[in-house]
Write a protein that holds these residues in place. Structure first.
Motif, PDB file in Angstrom:
ATOM      1  N   ARG A  95       0.567  -1.104  -0.153  1.00 22.84           N
ATOM      2  CA  ARG A  95      -0.479  -0.015  -0.160  1.00 22.84           C
ATOM      3  C   ARG A  95       1.035   1.098   0.092  1.00 22.84           C
ATOM      4  N   TRP A  96       1.238   1.014   0.794  1.00 25.47           N
ATOM      5  CA  TRP A  96       2.854   2.288   1.283  1.00 25.47           C
ATOM      6  C   TRP A  96       4.177   2.879  -0.251  1.00 25.47           C
ATOM      7  N   HIS A  97       3.910   1.702  -1.287  1.00 31.84           N
ATOM      8  CA  HIS A  97       5.229   2.042  -2.272  1.00 31.84           C
ATOM      9  C   HIS A  97       4.913   3.067  -3.000  1.00 31.84           C
ATOM     10  N   LYS A  98       4.952   3.521  -2.522  1.00 33.97           N
ATOM     11  CA  LYS A  98       4.454   4.680  -2.931  1.00 33.97           C
ATOM     12  C   LYS A  98       5.852   6.500  -3.345  1.00 33.97           C
ATOM     13  N   LYS A  99       6.249   6.748  -4.445  1.00 28.61           N
ATOM     14  CA  LYS A  99       6.882   8.021  -4.878  1.00 28.61           C
ATOM     15  C   LYS A  99       6.848   9.173  -3.662  1.00 28.61           C
ATOM     16  N   CYS A 100       5.770   9.061  -3.183  1.00 30.06           N
ATOM     17  CA  CYS A 100       6.666   9.943  -2.637  1.00 30.06           C
ATOM     18  C   CYS A 100       6.124   9.666  -0.856  1.00 30.06           C
ATOM     19  N   LEU A 101       6.424   9.750  -0.110  1.00 31.13           N
ATOM     20  CA  LEU A 101       6.686   9.192   1.070  1.00 31.13           C
ATOM     21  C   LEU A 101       6.908   9.974   2.815  1.00 31.13           C
ATOM     22  N   ILE A 102       5.788  10.357   3.973  1.00 27.13           N
ATOM     23  CA  ILE A 102       6.489  11.418   4.899  1.00 27.13           C
ATOM     24  C   ILE A 102       6.313   9.724   6.018  1.00 27.13           C
ATOM     25  N   LEU A 103       7.793   9.657   6.522  1.00 26.90           N
ATOM     26  CA  LEU A 103       7.638   9.161   7.507  1.00 26.90           C
ATOM     27  C   LEU A 103       8.332   9.750   9.166  1.00 26.90           C
ATOM     28  N   VAL A 104       6.895   9.925   9.897  1.00 31.86           N
ATOM     29  CA  VAL A 104       6.451  10.495  11.504  1.00 31.86           C
ATOM     30  C   VAL A 104       6.306   9.530  12.488  1.00 31.86           C
ATOM     31  N   GLU A 105       7.660   9.620  12.802  1.00 28.83           N
ATOM     32  CA  GLU A 105       8.060   9.157  14.139  1.00 28.83           C
ATOM     33  C   GLU A 105       8.067   9.742  15.917  1.00 28.83           C
ATOM     34  N   PHE A 106       7.384   9.268  16.581  1.00 25.73           N
ATOM     35  CA  PHE A 106       6.481   9.931  17.767  1.00 25.73           C
ATOM     36  C   PHE A 106       7.028   9.058  18.862  1.00 25.73           C
ATOM     37  N   SER A 107       6.965   9.328  20.385  1.00 27.60           N
ATOM     38  CA  SER A 107       7.296   9.075  21.832  1.00 27.60           C
ATOM     39  C   SER A 107       6.322   9.396  22.379  1.00 27.60           C
ATOM     40  N   ASN A 108       6.373   9.098  23.887  1.00 25.99           N
ATOM     41  CA  ASN A 108       5.190   9.070  24.514  1.00 25.99           C
ATOM     42  C   ASN A 108       3.547   9.231  24.284  1.00 25.99           C
ATOM     43  N   VAL A 109       3.576   7.977  24.091  1.00 24.37           N
ATOM     44  CA  VAL A 109       2.736   7.416  23.343  1.00 24.37           C
ATOM     45  C   VAL A 109       1.489   7.719  25.226  1.00 24.37           C
ATOM     46  N   GLN A 110       0.182   8.016  24.671  1.00 19.83           N
ATOM     47  CA  GLN A 110      -0.386   7.746  26.386  1.00 19.83           C
ATOM     48  C   GLN A 110      -1.827   7.311  25.541  1.00 19.83           C
ATOM     49  N   ALA A 111      -2.635   6.395  27.029  1.00 20.41           N
ATOM     50  CA  ALA A 111      -4.676   6.151  25.928  1.00 20.41           C
ATOM     51  C   ALA A 111      -5.020   7.242  26.140  1.00 20.41           C
ATOM     52  N   ILE A 112      -5.815   8.084  26.144  1.00 21.14           N
ATOM     53  CA  ILE A 112      -6.544   9.329  25.907  1.00 21.14           C
ATOM     54  C   ILE A 112      -7.958   8.348  26.832  1.00 21.14           C
ATOM     55  N   GLU A 113      -7.890   8.605  28.405  1.00 23.66           N
ATOM     56  CA  GLU A 113      -9.237   7.540  29.128  1.00 23.66           C
ATOM     57  C   GLU A 113     -10.363   8.601  29.759  1.00 23.66           C
ATOM     58  N   PRO A 114     -10.974   8.903  29.341  1.00 26.56           N
ATOM     59  CA  PRO A 114     -12.365   7.888  28.329  1.00 26.56           C
ATOM     60  C   PRO A 114     -11.628   8.562  26.547  1.00 26.56           C
ATOM     61  N   PRO A 115     -11.712   7.667  26.061  1.00 26.13           N
ATOM     62  CA  PRO A 115     -11.900   8.156  25.031  1.00 26.13           C
ATOM     63  C   PRO A 115     -12.641   9.196  24.529  1.00 26.13           C
ATOM     64  N   LEU A 116     -12.675  10.338  23.526  1.00 25.74           N
ATOM     65  CA  LEU A 116     -13.214  11.558  23.072  1.00 25.74           C
ATOM     66  C   LEU A 116     -13.796  11.266  21.602  1.00 25.74           C
ATOM     67  N   ASP A 117     -14.859  11.239  22.159  1.00 25.65           N
ATOM     68  CA  ASP A 117     -15.963  10.624  20.537  1.00 25.65           C
ATOM     69  C   ASP A 117     -16.165  11.792  19.149  1.00 25.65           C
ATOM     70  N   PHE A 118     -14.851  10.977  18.461  1.00 26.51           N
ATOM     71  CA  PHE A 118     -15.370  11.552  16.914  1.00 26.51           C
ATOM     72  C   PHE A 118     -16.246  12.001  15.977  1.00 26.51           C
ATOM     73  N   ASP A 119     -16.320  13.594  16.098  1.00 25.66           N
ATOM     74  CA  ASP A 119     -17.671  14.003  15.320  1.00 25.66           C
ATOM     75  C   ASP A 119     -17.366  13.901  13.655  1.00 25.66           C
ATOM     76  N   HIS A 120     -17.725  12.345  12.913  1.00 29.59           N
ATOM     77  CA  HIS A 120     -16.857  12.122  11.239  1.00 29.59           C
ATOM     78  C   HIS A 120     -17.953  13.084  10.635  1.00 29.59           C
ATOM     79  N   GLN A 121     -17.320  13.845   9.665  1.00 29.23           N
ATOM     80  CA  GLN A 121     -17.942  14.453   8.431  1.00 29.23           C
ATOM     81  C   GLN A 121     -17.668  14.096   7.226  1.00 29.23           C
TER      82      GLN A 121
END
Length: 153
Positions: A95-121
């Motif tokens: 799927r990600w075999h593409k000519k333009c890529l962005i790689l985003v590295e992250f740290s400090n992962v935290q669970a959100i409790e309670p999860p937030l309700d997403f308002d999809h549009q």
């Protein structure tokens, strides 16, 4: 800016992030599109599992690499070099075999409790760039537009 990322439920992306076996996400296309060149270290990533409508984790961007006009060989080398952080399935590698890529590295992962309700549009992609997470949370959301997704001059 903050970023809301839909995670592939079939590949258990959010589970891998929460377990710490995935510390980098990738997005790609044949040309530059969201989020290419629009993510900076120090910004916040929010994660939700596709189809769940629950924003359940967040992390801090530590490093970003943007690539353009990659050859097939360069794509394979880039994904393979970062596989310990990406933890991609074979299907995701395709799927990600593409000519333009962005790689985003992250740290400090935290669970959100309670999860937030997403308002999809209706006009939303699988990576949203917003001012604050409340802009897409039920009860505080605003109509989504792509102002924050435009390329910086």
């Amino acid at each position: 800016m903050v970023h809301l990322i839909y995670c592939d439920d079939k590949a258990k992306v959010l589970t891998k992030i929460m377990e710490g076996t995935k510390t980098m996400v990738v997005r790609g296309a044949t040309g530059r599109k969201i989020p290419h060149s629009r993510v900076e270290p120090g910004e916040t990533l929010y994660f939700m599992e596709k189809g769940s409508k629950k924003i359940s984790a967040k992390a801090t961007v530590t490093n970003v690499e943007n690539f353009m006009k990659l050859t097939d060989e360069e794509i394979e080398i880039t994904l393979e070099r970062n596989q310990p952080k990406l933890n991609l399935t074979e299907k995701q590698k395709e799927r990600w075999h593409k000519k333009c890529l962005i790689l985003v590295e992250f740290s400090n992962v935290q669970a959100i409790e309670p999860p937030l309700d997403f308002d999809h549009q209706n006009n939303m992609d699988d990576w949203l760039i917003i001012e604050k997470i409340e802009d897409v949370v039920v009860g505080t959301s605003i109509p989504y537009n792509y102002d924050n997704s435009r390329f910086r001059k």
